[in-house]
Scaffold this motif. Structure first.
Motif, PDB file in Angstrom:
ATOM      1  N   GLU A  23      -9.724   2.433   5.049  1.00 15.15           N
ATOM      2  CA  GLU A  23      -8.467   1.802   5.220  1.00 15.15           C
ATOM      3  C   GLU A  23      -7.163   2.611   5.075  1.00 15.15           C
ATOM      4  N   ALA A  24      -7.483   3.442   4.448  1.00 12.32           N
ATOM      5  CA  ALA A  24      -6.258   4.539   3.959  1.00 12.32           C
ATOM      6  C   ALA A  24      -6.243   5.258   5.651  1.00 12.32           C
ATOM      7  N   LEU A  25      -7.255   5.577   6.079  1.00 12.32           N
ATOM      8  CA  LEU A  25      -7.245   6.185   7.393  1.00 12.32           C
ATOM      9  C   LEU A  25      -6.314   5.112   8.514  1.00 12.32           C
ATOM     10  N   GLU A  26      -6.735   4.023   8.346  1.00 13.08           N
ATOM     11  CA  GLU A  26      -6.192   3.074   9.250  1.00 13.08           C
ATOM     12  C   GLU A  26      -4.520   2.919   9.168  1.00 13.08           C
ATOM     13  N   ILE A  27      -4.251   3.071   8.011  1.00 16.34           N
ATOM     14  CA  ILE A  27      -2.574   2.938   7.934  1.00 16.34           C
ATOM     15  C   ILE A  27      -2.264   4.453   8.118  1.00 16.34           C
TER      16      ILE A  27
ATOM     17  N   PRO B 184      -5.883   7.121  -7.081  1.00 19.57           N
ATOM     18  CA  PRO B 184      -6.442   8.100  -5.954  1.00 19.57           C
ATOM     19  C   PRO B 184      -7.920   8.189  -5.722  1.00 19.57           C
ATOM     20  N   GLU B 185      -8.936   7.987  -6.824  1.00 21.62           N
ATOM     21  CA  GLU B 185     -10.192   8.136  -6.774  1.00 21.62           C
ATOM     22  C   GLU B 185     -10.815   7.013  -5.628  1.00 21.62           C
ATOM     23  N   ARG B 186     -10.050   6.128  -5.386  1.00 19.12           N
ATOM     24  CA  ARG B 186     -10.564   5.341  -3.988  1.00 19.12           C
ATOM     25  C   ARG B 186     -10.351   5.841  -2.599  1.00 19.12           C
ATOM     26  N   ILE B 187      -9.849   6.961  -2.482  1.00 23.37           N
ATOM     27  CA  ILE B 187      -9.643   7.607  -1.326  1.00 23.37           C
ATOM     28  C   ILE B 187      -9.819   9.090  -1.459  1.00 23.37           C
ATOM     29  N   GLU B 188     -10.459   9.491  -2.535  1.00 23.81           N
ATOM     30  CA  GLU B 188     -10.730  10.897  -2.940  1.00 23.81           C
ATOM     31  C   GLU B 188     -11.253  11.904  -1.857  1.00 23.81           C
ATOM     32  N   SER B 189     -12.067  11.290  -0.790  1.00 28.17           N
ATOM     33  CA  SER B 189     -12.685  12.022   0.058  1.00 28.17           C
ATOM     34  C   SER B 189     -11.620  12.694   1.166  1.00 28.17           C
TER      35      SER B 189
ATOM     36  N   HIS C 107       4.806   6.776  -1.648  1.00 27.30           N
ATOM     37  CA  HIS C 107       4.179   6.230  -2.916  1.00 27.30           C
ATOM     38  C   HIS C 107       3.090   5.263  -2.593  1.00 27.30           C
ATOM     39  N   PHE C 108       1.899   5.790  -2.520  1.00 29.90           N
ATOM     40  CA  PHE C 108       0.744   5.033  -2.557  1.00 29.90           C
ATOM     41  C   PHE C 108      -0.008   4.225  -3.635  1.00 29.90           C
ATOM     42  N   ASP C 109      -0.418   2.987  -3.295  1.00 33.49           N
ATOM     43  CA  ASP C 109      -1.189   2.451  -4.308  1.00 33.49           C
ATOM     44  C   ASP C 109      -2.492   1.928  -3.574  1.00 33.49           C
ATOM     45  N   CYS C 110      -3.504   2.574  -4.164  1.00 32.79           N
ATOM     46  CA  CYS C 110      -4.660   2.441  -3.305  1.00 32.79           C
ATOM     47  C   CYS C 110      -5.629   1.232  -4.291  1.00 32.79           C
ATOM     48  N   TYR C 111      -5.142   0.748  -5.182  1.00 35.79           N
ATOM     49  CA  TYR C 111      -5.879  -0.256  -6.029  1.00 35.79           C
ATOM     50  C   TYR C 111      -6.904  -1.210  -5.196  1.00 35.79           C
ATOM     51  N   ARG C 112      -6.147  -1.708  -4.173  1.00 33.24           N
ATOM     52  CA  ARG C 112      -7.023  -2.817  -3.652  1.00 33.24           C
ATOM     53  C   ARG C 112      -7.630  -2.444  -2.353  1.00 33.24           C
TER      54      ARG C 112
ATOM     55  N   LEU D 205       0.774  -1.293   0.046  1.00 31.84           N
ATOM     56  CA  LEU D 205      -0.001   0.167   0.052  1.00 31.84           C
ATOM     57  C   LEU D 205       0.862   1.585   0.042  1.00 31.84           C
ATOM     58  N   ILE D 206       2.022   1.568   0.810  1.00 31.96           N
ATOM     59  CA  ILE D 206       2.789   2.472   0.744  1.00 31.96           C
ATOM     60  C   ILE D 206       4.370   2.088   0.731  1.00 31.96           C
ATOM     61  N   ASN D 207       5.032   2.620  -0.286  1.00 26.88           N
ATOM     62  CA  ASN D 207       6.230   2.583  -0.161  1.00 26.88           C
ATOM     63  C   ASN D 207       7.021   4.088   0.300  1.00 26.88           C
ATOM     64  N   GLU D 208       8.112   3.954   0.813  1.00 30.17           N
ATOM     65  CA  GLU D 208       8.702   5.408   1.425  1.00 30.17           C
ATOM     66  C   GLU D 208       9.869   5.111   0.805  1.00 30.17           C
ATOM     67  N   TYR D 209      10.414   6.203   0.052  1.00 28.58           N
ATOM     68  CA  TYR D 209      11.758   6.353  -0.687  1.00 28.58           C
ATOM     69  C   TYR D 209      12.519   7.638   0.118  1.00 28.58           C
ATOM     70  N   HIS D 210      13.840   7.242   0.299  1.00 28.83           N
ATOM     71  CA  HIS D 210      14.705   8.533   0.850  1.00 28.83           C
ATOM     72  C   HIS D 210      15.670   8.609  -0.311  1.00 28.83           C
ATOM     73  N   GLY D 211      15.656  10.042  -0.483  1.00 29.29           N
ATOM     74  CA  GLY D 211      16.738  10.653  -1.563  1.00 29.29           C
ATOM     75  C   GLY D 211      16.957  12.033  -1.046  1.00 29.29           C
TER      76      GLY D 211
END
Length: 142
Positions: free
Chosen positions: A88-92, A109-114, A77-82, A65-71
């Motif tokens: 669910e996004a709030l819970e994580i 993003p349309e899955r968590i648009e609100s 980087h979120f993927d809300c497909y599932r 669901l989320i990858n965090e990249y350090h540079g």
């Protein structure tokens, strides 16, 4: 505000992602809309390169669901497909990332648009043929 461009290869999509991220600031949220295989992850790879992150480390975070990249800057980087609902996004802890110390990019993003702030930048990606990708960048009306 609306901008459009097209790319004709994955490498060109990566280059455009790298150019695009240079226009962003910490705290910006980028929403990528497009069908499976439209080029969302290639665009994120370019964004990562522009932030000093090895693009080989970037993959679609479908299962995590989320990858965090350090540079040079953080890239979330979120993927809300599932995701079945914004809850669910709030819970994580998604909102902590949205207002964190990095740039956030969200696939599906349309899955968590609100949950998304009105100033989020929306990019729609269409694939008119096997190689061509059409990008439309806009800010949503509040």
């Amino acid at each position: 505000m609306e901008k459009e461009f097209t790319t004709s290869s994955p490498d060109e999509t990566i280059t455009r992602g790298k150019e695009f991220v240079a226009t962003l600031d910490i705290g910006d949220i980028v929403c990528l809309q497009g069908d499976l295989g439209a080029g969302k992850t290639h665009f994120v790879k370019g964004m990562a390169e522009g932030l000093g992150i090895d693009s080989n480390d970037v993959s679609s975070p479908t299962f995590t669901l989320i990858n965090e990249y350090h540079g040079d800057q953080l890239l979330y980087h979120f993927d809300c497909y599932r995701m079945e609902s914004p809850r669910e996004a709030l819970e994580i802890g998604a909102e902590e990332y949205f207002f964190g110390d990095g740039i956030t990019v969200i696939e599906w993003p349309e899955r968590i648009e609100s949950l998304l702030p009105p100033e989020a930048i929306w990019i729609s990606i269409e694939a008119p043929d096997k190689n061509t990708r059409k990008f439309v960048i806009r800010k949503r009306e509040s």
